[in-house]
Design an enzyme around this catalytic site. Structure first.
Site, PDB file in Angstrom:
ATOM      1  N   LYS A  35      -3.781  22.630  -5.462  1.00 16.83           N
ATOM      2  CA  LYS A  35      -5.237  22.053  -5.308  1.00 16.83           C
ATOM      3  C   LYS A  35      -5.406  21.763  -3.601  1.00 16.83           C
ATOM      4  O   LYS A  35      -6.125  21.916  -2.825  1.00 16.83           O
ATOM      5  CB  LYS A  35      -5.504  20.925  -6.151  1.00 16.83           C
ATOM      6  CG  LYS A  35      -5.958  21.446  -7.438  1.00 16.83           C
ATOM      7  CD  LYS A  35      -6.161  20.284  -8.486  1.00 16.83           C
ATOM      8  CE  LYS A  35      -6.177  20.765  -9.845  1.00 16.83           C
ATOM      9  NZ  LYS A  35      -6.220  19.530 -10.853  1.00 16.83           N
ATOM     10  N   GLN A  79      -5.292  13.207 -11.310  1.00 20.86           N
ATOM     11  CA  GLN A  79      -4.686  14.285 -12.183  1.00 20.86           C
ATOM     12  C   GLN A  79      -4.320  13.725 -13.517  1.00 20.86           C
ATOM     13  O   GLN A  79      -3.915  12.872 -13.664  1.00 20.86           O
ATOM     14  CB  GLN A  79      -3.547  14.767 -11.443  1.00 20.86           C
ATOM     15  CG  GLN A  79      -2.829  15.932 -12.072  1.00 20.86           C
ATOM     16  CD  GLN A  79      -3.651  17.158 -12.101  1.00 20.86           C
ATOM     17  OE1 GLN A  79      -4.334  17.485 -10.950  1.00 20.86           O
ATOM     18  NE2 GLN A  79      -3.483  17.941 -13.084  1.00 20.86           N
ATOM     19  N   ASP A 102     -14.067  16.174 -10.601  1.00 16.79           N
ATOM     20  CA  ASP A 102     -13.600  16.814 -11.877  1.00 16.79           C
ATOM     21  C   ASP A 102     -14.872  16.844 -12.878  1.00 16.79           C
ATOM     22  O   ASP A 102     -14.898  17.520 -13.758  1.00 16.79           O
ATOM     23  CB  ASP A 102     -12.473  16.171 -12.560  1.00 16.79           C
ATOM     24  CG  ASP A 102     -11.249  16.868 -12.133  1.00 16.79           C
ATOM     25  OD1 ASP A 102     -11.170  18.042 -11.947  1.00 16.79           O
ATOM     26  OD2 ASP A 102     -10.131  16.130 -12.252  1.00 16.79           O
TER      27      ASP A 102
END
Ligand code: NAP
Length: 275
Positions: A35, A79, A102
């Site tokens: 990422k 994460q 997200d």
């Protein structure tokens, strides 16, 4: 997608993405590294925070509060999975919804459910972009989604519904999965079960999206048996299909978050991030 995002970042001048990784999960380290590489390549300022496995929950929540208040931070990503002593739902809810790249915050999930513009999880968003890019008709199509998780299956079903597909959602308690998948014009396999979808479960000419990532000693494989390629009209590869699209959509979401925050600053009234 990455070229488009790079152009948008250049136009905006500056986009800041901060990721938070807690603990030593090897797969998470690989994902975060990918990422960051992708974000940096399109000109996003990527800030990589890594915390030890035994970080107390309060410490993570305090950090998220600081990042929420930091004007330089447009997007925040925590994460997953988090170590078991940290409540994941609490951590997700601690992120400012307008910075939630997200799209996991209940506020963003709720807006998606209502069909309002919002930050949408990258995997289903990337799949919608793939369908659009390959000009797959969703209107009136029967879309079958295998999997009902909050990060893939459910948002996928909502997006397909918004795109006027007739949607069936299957899961581990579905009776006669094959009966449903055989009737799918668009089949999204997101169960995390190696080669669950055999060639005998795919309608001729169907568009098949393989979200599965099943790691084996022989490598990374999807939820769809490769033999289904003979019947399918389209089939996304694993690796190299939905995965890279997910990362690209994360970058897109960082731009969306930065734009909507800029709008808020100029109009001084709440504004929803658009897609
Ligand atoms: P998850 O939270 O484990 O959910 C799996 C879903 O599949 C559940 O709803 C489960 O049903 C259903 N399921 C499991 N076995 C099934 C079966 N035999 N028949 C029908 N349904 C079944 O997984 P996830 O987070 O949604 O991820 C799904 C897969 O996509 C994983 O392989 C993951 O690694 C991959 N993934 C890939 C990307 C990417 O970027 N490419 C991103 C996210 C996830 P129940 O609800 O009844 O348990």
């Amino acid at each position: 997608m990455r070229e488009e995002v790079a152009a948008d970042v250049a136009e905006l001048g500056s986009v800041g993405l901060t990721t938070v990784l807690v603990g030593d999960d090897p797969a998470s380290h690989v994902y975060i590294n990918a990422k960051h590489k992708a974000a940096t390549a399109v000109g996003i300022r990527a800030n990589d925070i890594r915390l030890p496995e035994d970080t107390p929950e309060d410490e993570l929540l305090d950090l998220l509060a600081q990042l929420n208040a930091d004007e330089e931070v447009d997007g925040i990503l925590v994460q997953l999975p988090l170590p078991s002593h940290i409540d994941e739902a609490k951590a997700i809810e601690a992120i400012d919804p307008s910075k939630d790249v997200d799209g996991f915050h209940p506020m963003n999930a709720g807006r998606l459910y209502l069909g309002r513009p919002t930050l949408v999880p990258g995997t289903p968003l990337g799949i919608m972009r793939l369908l659009a890019e390959y000009e797959i008709e969703t209107k009136g199509a029967h879309a079958v989604v295998v999997g009902r998780s909050a990060i893939v299956g459910k948002p996928m079903a909502h997006l397909l519904l918004q795109a006027n597909a007739t949607v069936t959602v299957c899961h581990s308690r579905t009776v006669d999965l094959q009966k449903h998948t055989l009737d799918a014009d668009i089949l999204v396999a997101a169960a995390g079960q190696l080669h669950l979808i055999g060639a005998d479960m795919v309608k001729a000419g169907a568009t098949v999206i393989d979200v599965g990532m099943n790691r084996t000693d022989a490598g990374l494989f999807g939820d769809v048996d490769p033999s289904a390629a003979e019947l399918a009209g389209h089939l996304t590869p694993v690796p190299g299909g939905v995965g890279p699209m997910t990362v690209a959509m994360l970058l897109r979401n960082a731009v969306t978050a930065a734009r909507s925050r800029g709008l808020e600053a100029t109009t001084a009234k709440p504004s929803l991030p658009g897609r």
